[in-house]
Design a protein around this motif. Structure first.
Motif, PDB file in Angstrom:
ATOM      1  N   THR A 155      -4.873   6.307  -0.492  1.00 21.10           N
ATOM      2  CA  THR A 155      -4.418   6.371  -1.885  1.00 21.10           C
ATOM      3  C   THR A 155      -5.617   6.543  -2.818  1.00 21.10           C
ATOM      4  O   THR A 155      -5.592   7.382  -3.729  1.00 21.10           O
ATOM      5  CB  THR A 155      -3.665   5.076  -2.260  1.00 21.10           C
ATOM      6  N   PHE A 156      -6.678   5.750  -2.585  1.00 18.21           N
ATOM      7  CA  PHE A 156      -7.880   5.852  -3.416  1.00 18.21           C
ATOM      8  C   PHE A 156      -8.524   7.221  -3.273  1.00 18.21           C
ATOM      9  O   PHE A 156      -9.001   7.802  -4.248  1.00 18.21           O
ATOM     10  CB  PHE A 156      -8.887   4.769  -3.028  1.00 18.21           C
ATOM     11  N   LYS A 159      -3.211   3.770  -8.929  1.00 13.94           N
ATOM     12  CA  LYS A 159      -3.556   3.489  -7.534  1.00 13.94           C
ATOM     13  C   LYS A 159      -3.645   1.989  -7.269  1.00 13.94           C
ATOM     14  O   LYS A 159      -3.633   1.560  -6.138  1.00 13.94           O
ATOM     15  CB  LYS A 159      -4.880   4.166  -7.167  1.00 13.94           C
ATOM     16  N   LEU A 160      -3.708   1.207  -8.341  1.00 15.37           N
ATOM     17  CA  LEU A 160      -3.970  -0.226  -8.161  1.00 15.37           C
ATOM     18  C   LEU A 160      -2.721  -1.097  -8.164  1.00 15.37           C
ATOM     19  O   LEU A 160      -2.793  -2.306  -8.303  1.00 15.37           O
ATOM     20  CB  LEU A 160      -4.929  -0.717  -9.242  1.00 15.37           C
ATOM     21  N   ASP A 178     -11.366  10.056  -8.852  1.00 19.86           N
ATOM     22  CA  ASP A 178     -11.929   9.257  -9.935  1.00 19.86           C
ATOM     23  C   ASP A 178     -10.880   8.807 -10.945  1.00 19.86           C
ATOM     24  O   ASP A 178     -11.154   7.970 -11.796  1.00 19.86           O
ATOM     25  CB  ASP A 178     -13.012  10.048 -10.679  1.00 19.86           C
ATOM     26  N   ALA A 216      -8.186   6.781 -12.576  1.00 22.06           N
ATOM     27  CA  ALA A 216      -7.605   5.454 -12.423  1.00 22.06           C
ATOM     28  C   ALA A 216      -6.103   5.538 -12.709  1.00 22.06           C
ATOM     29  O   ALA A 216      -5.296   4.918 -12.049  1.00 22.06           O
ATOM     30  CB  ALA A 216      -8.275   4.460 -13.354  1.00 22.06           C
ATOM     31  N   SER A 274       0.831  -1.202   0.000  1.00 21.38           N
ATOM     32  CA  SER A 274       0.000   0.000   0.000  1.00 21.38           C
ATOM     33  C   SER A 274       0.866   1.253   0.000  1.00 21.38           C
ATOM     34  O   SER A 274       0.568   2.230  -0.686  1.00 21.38           O
ATOM     35  CB  SER A 274      -0.913   0.017   1.226  1.00 21.38           C
ATOM     36  N   ARG A 330      -4.112   2.184   1.754  1.00 22.46           N
ATOM     37  CA  ARG A 330      -4.740   1.920   0.454  1.00 22.46           C
ATOM     38  C   ARG A 330      -5.958   2.822   0.277  1.00 22.46           C
ATOM     39  O   ARG A 330      -6.171   3.401  -0.790  1.00 22.46           O
ATOM     40  CB  ARG A 330      -5.128   0.432   0.376  1.00 22.46           C
ATOM     41  N   GLY A 331      -6.744   2.954   1.346  1.00 25.49           N
ATOM     42  CA  GLY A 331      -7.918   3.834   1.291  1.00 25.49           C
ATOM     43  C   GLY A 331      -7.530   5.274   1.018  1.00 25.49           C
ATOM     44  O   GLY A 331      -8.136   5.947   0.178  1.00 25.49           O
ATOM     45  N   TYR A 383     -14.045   3.506  -0.646  1.00 22.89           N
ATOM     46  CA  TYR A 383     -12.656   3.511  -0.182  1.00 22.89           C
ATOM     47  C   TYR A 383     -12.466   4.245   1.130  1.00 22.89           C
ATOM     48  O   TYR A 383     -11.496   4.040   1.816  1.00 22.89           O
ATOM     49  CB  TYR A 383     -11.690   4.023  -1.246  1.00 22.89           C
TER      50      TYR A 383
END
Lengths: 326, 325
Positions: free
Chosen positions: A140-141, A243-244, A146, A148, A77, A137-138, B300
């Motif tokens: 980062t999202f 982000k993935l 929006d 990607a 992450s 991770r959260g 998220y």
């Protein structure tokens, strides 16, 4: 047993293990050279160097962390967060170098939070870093919103991950520099000695006056920082902020470190071993890809490899004990 | 003092502590529910409550086993992978023409086998539970992807594939009845059987447990097998509910289960925990998720909140225990 004897035995063991995994590496190289066309080529060598830099850099720090008996499940992450931060800052027209520093510091911050959770709140490392893995991770999202992917980055952004100095990939220079630094830490520094002492016997370490809280904090911060740097380098190589990325990265790093002869229970570790372990895990990924195996087969192989790495360690120890050298 | 008295006293103290812990957890649950109902009136409708229950049913099923396992000082990160694999296998076998009922049983048994594998590696080969189950987490996830050919099995499934999740007895679904049955069985195991007592002893003090003649290896193996079986059961329930064998389900499921157990007062270090607490913990998790969804908070943010709730719960729990004793 005298100190000198102990030392000799320790090196025997480390030496034996390093030789063993070096052979393992060689076996994989030979197998892939036969089954995967183009594996044994200059281009692929450069590719291997570029792909192995992430587990090597992060693995160097994780080696000391695990030698001290701790673990970090959040490096994947952290890597994603730093790579995204790096790309977003550059995209916002901030020059490369300051962006890089901030991205790496984002990793440092993650390491700092882990250290707080583990040493201040005294939460079990697995749980603390599992929680922080989800939190990071959260975040980062949330930062990515929006988007990607972050595209349209300047040419200079790609140097860190793809650049050359003459015929030598810049990443190779980075690897050599960091490995030398950590090799020095392993051979000469108190940080290493204290970490081994903490991993070997935490109570004894506290009683002999080692600042366990301080040392473990440093190790988590170091791990976060290097995971952050790995993330920045990965963003640069991909020339996209994503982000993935970084799912399963913690597994790669842990396998590399364990293959390299660091004990999961703490108390011993090997920097050179980790480098070889990281090369094995990278070559496996690249080799199977080139041989046309779908990536999800690699999950199974890596899972098996993780368990085998620990079994090997146990076996070697039992064996050395039998011949009276362990 | 006779040993019987000591034992009773120990039991009373344990009971008191569990009761206190459960009261606090229940208080938090009620508090959150009241706030949510004030904010969103439609929270407290039959449909929505039913929704929450369905969402947490899998967590409660697997959590019942995990709680016992964690009480014994062990750990399982592979339940998400086993859940996905069992679901995919259920679809795979059904599509291959195996009668649905047998496919279901076989898939659950496969979960038990994965549990047995975890147990063997931990007990016989003496590898740390974290490493073993991190390894099997990836192995099971990989196998699920392989069986589902990289994504999911959705076509060619028999008509009764969804029967397990569609069956209702009056207003109560079969799934909810399974959940209740599992919880009752595991509360019974925890409080009335040797297995439950042994798990507690092993987690409190492994050396004492060994010296008093408890077969640690067998106990821990059985616990892993139980967890694997429950994860398999959850997998087939979910597959039946979704109507597909999806290899991507259950990502982060191990985290949810552990959070539920820990909120409920189960100690990560072993020796402490209760299944009733875990059920309350799962409800808090479910209510939290549901209300964040109702409030339109993006998923998220929920990752961040869940992580913080876990850490908060551990700190609060320790605070309560220190105050109490």
């Amino acid at each position: 047993m005298s100190g000198e004897e102990k030392k000799v035995k320790f090196y025997q063991q480390a030496y034996f293990k390093n030789i063993f995994i070096l052979l393992l590496l060689l076996v994989f190289v030979i197998i892939f050279s036969i089954i995967a066309e183009g594996f044994f080529s200059y281009n692929n060598l450069v590719n291997i160097i570029r792909m192995s830099i992430y587990p090597i850099l992060t693995g160097l720090a994780v080696t000391i962390l695990m030698a001290a008996g701790y673990i970090d499940l959040s490096v994947g992450s952290t890597l994603a967060l730093s790579s995204l931060v790096f790309a977003m800052l550059v995209k916002a027209n901030i020059s490369i170098f300051p962006s890089l520093i901030i991205a790496v510091l984002a990793g440092t911050a993650c390491g700092f939070i882990n250290s707080l959770a583990v040493v201040r709140l005294r939460i079990t490392p697995v749980i603390a870093t599992l929680a922080s893995a989800y939190i990071i991770r959260g975040i980062t999202f949330i930062i990515a919103g929006d988007q990607a992917n972050i595209r349209g980055l300047p040419e200079s952004f790609a140097y860190l991950g793809r650049g050359f100095v003459g015929p030598v990939p810049f990443q190779l220079i980075l690897i050599v520099v960091f490995v030398l630094i950590f090799y020095f830490i392993e051979r000469r520094s108190l940080l290493w000695k204290y970490s081994i002492a903490i991993g070997g016997n935490p109570s004894a370490a506290i009683l002999s006056g080692i600042n366990v809280v301080g040392i473990v904090s440093i190790l988590y911060i170091l791990t976060g920082t290097l995971a952050g740097l790995s993330g920045a380098i990965m963003a640069s190589r991909l020339t996209v902020g994503q982000k993935l990325i970084g799912y399963g990265f913690e597994l790669d790093v842990i396998i590399a470190v364990l293959l390299g002869g660091t004990s999961f229970r703490g108390g011993e570790g090997s920097i050179i071993g980790t480098v070889i372990g990281a090369l094995i895990i990278t070559i496996l990924g690249i080799g199977f890809n080139m041989a046309g195996m779908p990536s999800f087969y690699q999950y199974v192989i890596k899972g098996v490899l993780l368990i085998l790495a620990v079994l090997m360690d146990n076996y070697v120890k039992a064996r050395l004990r039998k011949v009276g050298a362990g | 003092m006779s040993s019987k008295n000591v034992n009773t006293e120990l039991k009373t103290r344990k009971l008191n502590e569990t009761l206190l812990q459960n009261l606090v957890t229940l208080g938090i649950l009620v508090l959150i529910s009241v706030i949510i109902t004030a904010l969103i009136p439609r929270f407290l409708t039959y449909t929505n409550i039913n929704n929450v229950l369905l969402q947490i049913s899998l967590i409660i099923i697997v959590g019942s086993g995990i709680t016992l396992l964690m009480i014994s000082g062990n750990f399982d990160l592979s339940v998400g992978g086993v859940l996905a694999l069992a679901g995919v296998l259920f679809a795979f076998l059904s599509r291959a023409g195996v009668p649905t009922f047998f496919a279901l049983i076989l898939s659950v048994i496969f979960g038990s086998l994965m549990g047995a594998l975890n147990g063997t590696l931990v007990v016989n080969l003496k590898i740390s539970p974290i490493i073993v189950t991190l390894g099997t987490m990836y192995i099971t996830r990989g196998l699920a992807l392989i069986f589902a050919n990289g994504s999911m099995i959705s076509s060619g499934l028999p008509g009764d594939f969804r029967k397990l999740s569609n069956t209702y007895f009056g207003p109560m679904s079969l799934v909810i009845m399974i959940v209740i049955a599992v919880v009752i069985i595991f509360i019974f195991i925890q409080s009335k059987t040797n297995l439950g007592q042994y798990a507690f002893f092993i987690g409190s003090n492994r050396e004492t447990a060994r010296l008093s003649g408890i077969n640690i290896g067998r106990t821990v193996s059985i616990l892993y097998i139980l967890v694997g079986t429950l994860a398999g059961l959850s997998g087939v329930i979910l597959a039946s509910k979704l109507g597909t064998g999806d290899s991507s389900v259950g990502d982060g499921f191990e985290f949810d289960v552990i959070v539920a157990a820990v909120i409920g007062g189960t100690s990560v270090a072993g020796g402490k925990g209760s299944i009733s607490g875990m059920v309350l913990g799962a409800m808090i998790l479910g209510v939290l998720n549901n209300s964040l969804n109702l409030l339109g908070v993006a998923s998220y943010y929920q990752l961040v909140i869940k992580g913080l709730v876990l850490i908060g719960a551990i700190v609060l729990q320790r605070y309560i225990v220190e105050k109490f004793s």
